[in-house]
Write a protein that holds these residues in place. Structure first.
Motif, PDB file in Angstrom:
ATOM      1  N   MET A 206       0.836  -1.210   0.000  1.00 39.97           N
ATOM      2  CA  MET A 206       0.000   0.000   0.000  1.00 39.97           C
ATOM      3  C   MET A 206       0.865   1.252   0.000  1.00 39.97           C
ATOM      4  O   MET A 206       0.596   2.206  -0.758  1.00 39.97           O
ATOM      5  N   ILE A 207       1.890   1.255   0.835  1.00 40.89           N
ATOM      6  CA  ILE A 207       2.781   2.418   0.922  1.00 40.89           C
ATOM      7  C   ILE A 207       3.425   2.700  -0.425  1.00 40.89           C
ATOM      8  O   ILE A 207       3.509   3.855  -0.874  1.00 40.89           O
ATOM      9  N   LEU A 208       3.867   1.649  -1.109  1.00 43.27           N
ATOM     10  CA  LEU A 208       4.543   1.823  -2.396  1.00 43.27           C
ATOM     11  C   LEU A 208       3.563   2.175  -3.516  1.00 43.27           C
ATOM     12  O   LEU A 208       3.977   2.715  -4.546  1.00 43.27           O
ATOM     13  N   SER A 209       2.285   1.869  -3.322  1.00 40.24           N
ATOM     14  CA  SER A 209       1.281   2.180  -4.347  1.00 40.24           C
ATOM     15  C   SER A 209       0.786   3.619  -4.262  1.00 40.24           C
ATOM     16  O   SER A 209       0.342   4.180  -5.271  1.00 40.24           O
ATOM     17  N   LEU A 210       0.830   4.218  -3.084  1.00 33.30           N
ATOM     18  CA  LEU A 210       0.334   5.580  -2.923  1.00 33.30           C
ATOM     19  C   LEU A 210       1.059   6.587  -3.822  1.00 33.30           C
ATOM     20  O   LEU A 210       0.400   7.424  -4.461  1.00 33.30           O
ATOM     21  N   PRO A 211       2.403   6.549  -3.914  1.00 29.97           N
ATOM     22  CA  PRO A 211       3.067   7.485  -4.834  1.00 29.97           C
ATOM     23  C   PRO A 211       2.630   7.296  -6.282  1.00 29.97           C
ATOM     24  O   PRO A 211       2.580   8.268  -7.050  1.00 29.97           O
ATOM     25  N   MET A 212       2.284   6.052  -6.661  1.00 31.69           N
ATOM     26  CA  MET A 212       1.805   5.811  -8.021  1.00 31.69           C
ATOM     27  C   MET A 212       0.452   6.481  -8.240  1.00 31.69           C
ATOM     28  O   MET A 212       0.193   7.066  -9.301  1.00 31.69           O
ATOM     29  N   ILE A 213      -0.429   6.384  -7.236  1.00 33.09           N
ATOM     30  CA  ILE A 213      -1.764   6.984  -7.362  1.00 33.09           C
ATOM     31  C   ILE A 213      -1.660   8.500  -7.497  1.00 33.09           C
ATOM     32  O   ILE A 213      -2.212   9.104  -8.426  1.00 33.09           O
ATOM     33  N   PHE A 214      -0.939   9.115  -6.558  1.00 28.98           N
ATOM     34  CA  PHE A 214      -0.809  10.577  -6.597  1.00 28.98           C
ATOM     35  C   PHE A 214       0.007  11.035  -7.800  1.00 28.98           C
ATOM     36  O   PHE A 214      -0.303  12.059  -8.418  1.00 28.98           O
ATOM     37  N   GLY A 215       1.033  10.269  -8.149  1.00 31.76           N
ATOM     38  CA  GLY A 215       1.841  10.614  -9.318  1.00 31.76           C
ATOM     39  C   GLY A 215       1.037  10.505 -10.603  1.00 31.76           C
ATOM     40  O   GLY A 215       1.189  11.324 -11.514  1.00 31.76           O
ATOM     41  N   GLY A 216       0.177   9.478 -10.695  1.00 33.86           N
ATOM     42  CA  GLY A 216      -0.657   9.322 -11.881  1.00 33.86           C
ATOM     43  C   GLY A 216      -1.638  10.465 -12.049  1.00 33.86           C
ATOM     44  O   GLY A 216      -1.836  10.979 -13.157  1.00 33.86           O
ATOM     45  N   ILE A 217      -2.260  10.876 -10.929  1.00 32.26           N
ATOM     46  CA  ILE A 217      -3.183  12.008 -10.977  1.00 32.26           C
ATOM     47  C   ILE A 217      -2.448  13.272 -11.410  1.00 32.26           C
ATOM     48  O   ILE A 217      -2.910  14.014 -12.293  1.00 32.26           O
ATOM     49  N   ALA A 218      -1.288  13.519 -10.794  1.00 33.43           N
ATOM     50  CA  ALA A 218      -0.507  14.714 -11.120  1.00 33.43           C
ATOM     51  C   ALA A 218      -0.066  14.706 -12.580  1.00 33.43           C
ATOM     52  O   ALA A 218      -0.096  15.744 -13.256  1.00 33.43           O
ATOM     53  N   LEU A 219       0.305  13.531 -13.082  1.00 35.35           N
ATOM     54  CA  LEU A 219       0.777  13.437 -14.462  1.00 35.35           C
ATOM     55  C   LEU A 219      -0.354  13.709 -15.448  1.00 35.35           C
ATOM     56  O   LEU A 219      -0.148  14.382 -16.471  1.00 35.35           O
ATOM     57  N   MET A 220      -1.554  13.221 -15.169  1.00 36.35           N
ATOM     58  CA  MET A 220      -2.681  13.469 -16.065  1.00 36.35           C
ATOM     59  C   MET A 220      -3.087  14.938 -16.045  1.00 36.35           C
ATOM     60  O   MET A 220      -3.407  15.523 -17.094  1.00 36.35           O
ATOM     61  N   VAL A 221      -3.082  15.541 -14.850  1.00 38.84           N
ATOM     62  CA  VAL A 221      -3.385  16.973 -14.762  1.00 38.84           C
ATOM     63  C   VAL A 221      -2.361  17.778 -15.552  1.00 38.84           C
ATOM     64  O   VAL A 221      -2.715  18.692 -16.315  1.00 38.84           O
ATOM     65  N   TYR A 222      -1.091  17.436 -15.386  1.00 43.16           N
ATOM     66  CA  TYR A 222      -0.022  18.114 -16.128  1.00 43.16           C
ATOM     67  C   TYR A 222      -0.196  17.944 -17.633  1.00 43.16           C
ATOM     68  O   TYR A 222      -0.058  18.911 -18.404  1.00 43.16           O
ATOM     69  N   ALA A 223      -0.530  16.723 -18.068  1.00 46.02           N
ATOM     70  CA  ALA A 223      -0.663  16.437 -19.497  1.00 46.02           C
ATOM     71  C   ALA A 223      -1.766  17.282 -20.133  1.00 46.02           C
ATOM     72  O   ALA A 223      -1.579  17.876 -21.202  1.00 46.02           O
ATOM     73  N   TYR A 224      -2.925  17.362 -19.481  1.00 45.50           N
ATOM     74  CA  TYR A 224      -4.039  18.117 -20.063  1.00 45.50           C
ATOM     75  C   TYR A 224      -3.832  19.618 -19.963  1.00 45.50           C
ATOM     76  O   TYR A 224      -4.204  20.368 -20.878  1.00 45.50           O
ATOM     77  N   ARG A 225      -3.240  20.070 -18.880  1.00 53.67           N
ATOM     78  CA  ARG A 225      -2.954  21.501 -18.774  1.00 53.67           C
ATOM     79  C   ARG A 225      -1.936  21.926 -19.811  1.00 53.67           C
ATOM     80  O   ARG A 225      -2.062  22.993 -20.422  1.00 53.67           O
ATOM     81  N   ARG A 226      -0.931  21.102 -20.009  1.00 51.46           N
ATOM     82  CA  ARG A 226       0.094  21.419 -21.008  1.00 51.46           C
ATOM     83  C   ARG A 226      -0.505  21.428 -22.408  1.00 51.46           C
ATOM     84  O   ARG A 226      -0.205  22.299 -23.233  1.00 51.46           O
ATOM     85  N   ALA A 227      -1.379  20.457 -22.691  1.00 49.65           N
ATOM     86  CA  ALA A 227      -2.035  20.389 -24.007  1.00 49.65           C
ATOM     87  C   ALA A 227      -2.920  21.607 -24.236  1.00 49.65           C
ATOM     88  O   ALA A 227      -2.944  22.165 -25.339  1.00 49.65           O
ATOM     89  N   ASN A 228      -3.639  22.041 -23.188  1.00 48.44           N
ATOM     90  CA  ASN A 228      -4.498  23.210 -23.325  1.00 48.44           C
ATOM     91  C   ASN A 228      -3.690  24.489 -23.549  1.00 48.44           C
ATOM     92  O   ASN A 228      -4.065  25.350 -24.351  1.00 48.44           O
ATOM     93  N   SER A 229      -2.568  24.605 -22.837  1.00 49.57           N
ATOM     94  CA  SER A 229      -1.731  25.803 -23.008  1.00 49.57           C
ATOM     95  C   SER A 229      -1.108  25.839 -24.394  1.00 49.57           C
ATOM     96  O   SER A 229      -0.972  26.904 -24.998  1.00 49.57           O
ATOM     97  N   LEU A 230      -0.734  24.678 -24.933  1.00 49.46           N
ATOM     98  CA  LEU A 230      -0.144  24.633 -26.275  1.00 49.46           C
ATOM     99  C   LEU A 230      -1.190  24.953 -27.335  1.00 49.46           C
ATOM    100  O   LEU A 230      -0.874  25.590 -28.363  1.00 49.46           O
ATOM    101  N   SER A 231      -2.456  24.527 -27.091  1.00 42.89           N
ATOM    102  CA  SER A 231      -3.498  24.790 -28.078  1.00 42.89           C
ATOM    103  C   SER A 231      -3.881  26.278 -28.121  1.00 42.89           C
ATOM    104  O   SER A 231      -4.323  26.781 -29.151  1.00 42.89           O
ATOM    105  N   ARG A 232      -3.697  26.955 -26.985  1.00 35.27           N
ATOM    106  CA  ARG A 232      -4.031  28.387 -26.957  1.00 35.27           C
ATOM    107  C   ARG A 232      -2.900  29.268 -27.495  1.00 35.27           C
ATOM    108  O   ARG A 232      -3.139  30.417 -27.870  1.00 35.27           O
ATOM    109  N   SER A 233      -1.685  28.720 -27.478  1.00 33.94           N
ATOM    110  CA  SER A 233      -0.543  29.537 -27.909  1.00 33.94           C
ATOM    111  C   SER A 233      -0.351  29.495 -29.419  1.00 33.94           C
ATOM    112  O   SER A 233      -0.930  28.746 -30.129  1.00 33.94           O
TER     113      SER A 233
END
Length: 233
Positions: A206-233
């Protein structure tokens, strides 16, 4: 693909062994530094193998001139196939069994009772007489094969069937595996030499899986925010 398989397998094997030693066998390593190379003792860790695979993706991308996320997003939807087959292998081998249970589908894992398993005449005789029924356990390997294997494969196959922002598929893999593994830990027997870390329920998995969960959420948020910023620029 053939070249990547070489780097990938190397990363998984080396990372898996290092992960097991550092995450689950640290005390043994301190007592005997050569424990790292005693591959017949202990095993491999998925989380260590994941780190090794990430290193392999980076190295392969660098050698072939590919972006890291190009390689990672291509590989991630295929990984659950190997994970599912690996868990079925654990089940066939009678290892990494689940907790004691009285559910109708609970199974007896001889090696959980006595070293040698079915090779022990006493174990076989006790099983035939029905005196081992109270030692039946959750077949947690099959739970993991279903979650980390089949369901995660379907989820990633569906999600990646359409163009997604770079890193989004990798983020969903981390999130999906982390969640499925965290849930499976409630049914899986913790490593005997580690046991529960807190409250008779918190495990190292469980301890080793928690960083994967939070990291996965952070990575998806980063991916979509980056895509949105590139589409507006």
């Amino acid at each position: 693909v053939g070249d990547f398989l070489f780097y990938g397998m190397l990363g998984v094997v080396v990372g898996g062994r290092l992960g097991y030693v550092f995450f689950y066998g640290w005390d043994s390593l301190l007592q005997d530094p050569l424990f790292l190379f005693k591959i017949t003792q202990g095993g491999m860790s998925f989380h260590g193998g994941l780190l090794g695979a990430i290193a392999a993706v980076w190295w392969f991308g660098r050698k072939t001139g590919k972006n890291f996320w190009q390689v990672a997003d291509f590989v991630c939807p295929l990984v659950p196939v190997g994970l599912g087959l690996g868990r079925i292998g654990n089940f066939v081998g009678g290892e990494l069994w689940g907790k004691l249970s009285d559910v109708p589908w609970a199974m007896i894992f001889p090696s959980a009772i006595q070293a040698g398993g079915w090779n022990s005449p006493e174990i076989r005789e006790a099983w035939l007489s029905g005196s081992l029924d109270h030692l039946a356990r959750h077949p947690s390997q099959l739970y993991q094969a279903f979650g980390e294997g089949l369901l995660l494969f379907i989820l990633l196959a569906f999600y990646s069937s359409k163009p997604r922002p770079a890193a989004a598929v990798s983020g969903l893999f981390l999130l999906g595996y982390g969640c499925f593994r965290f849930m499976a830990e409630f049914f899986r027997e913790p490593d005997g030499h580690i046991g529960y870390l807190a409250g008779h329920w918190l495990t190292m998995g469980m301890i080793l899986s928690l960083p994967m969960i939070f990291g996965g959420i952070a990575l998806m948020v980063y991916a979509y925010r980056r895509a949105n910023s590139l589409s507006r620029s």
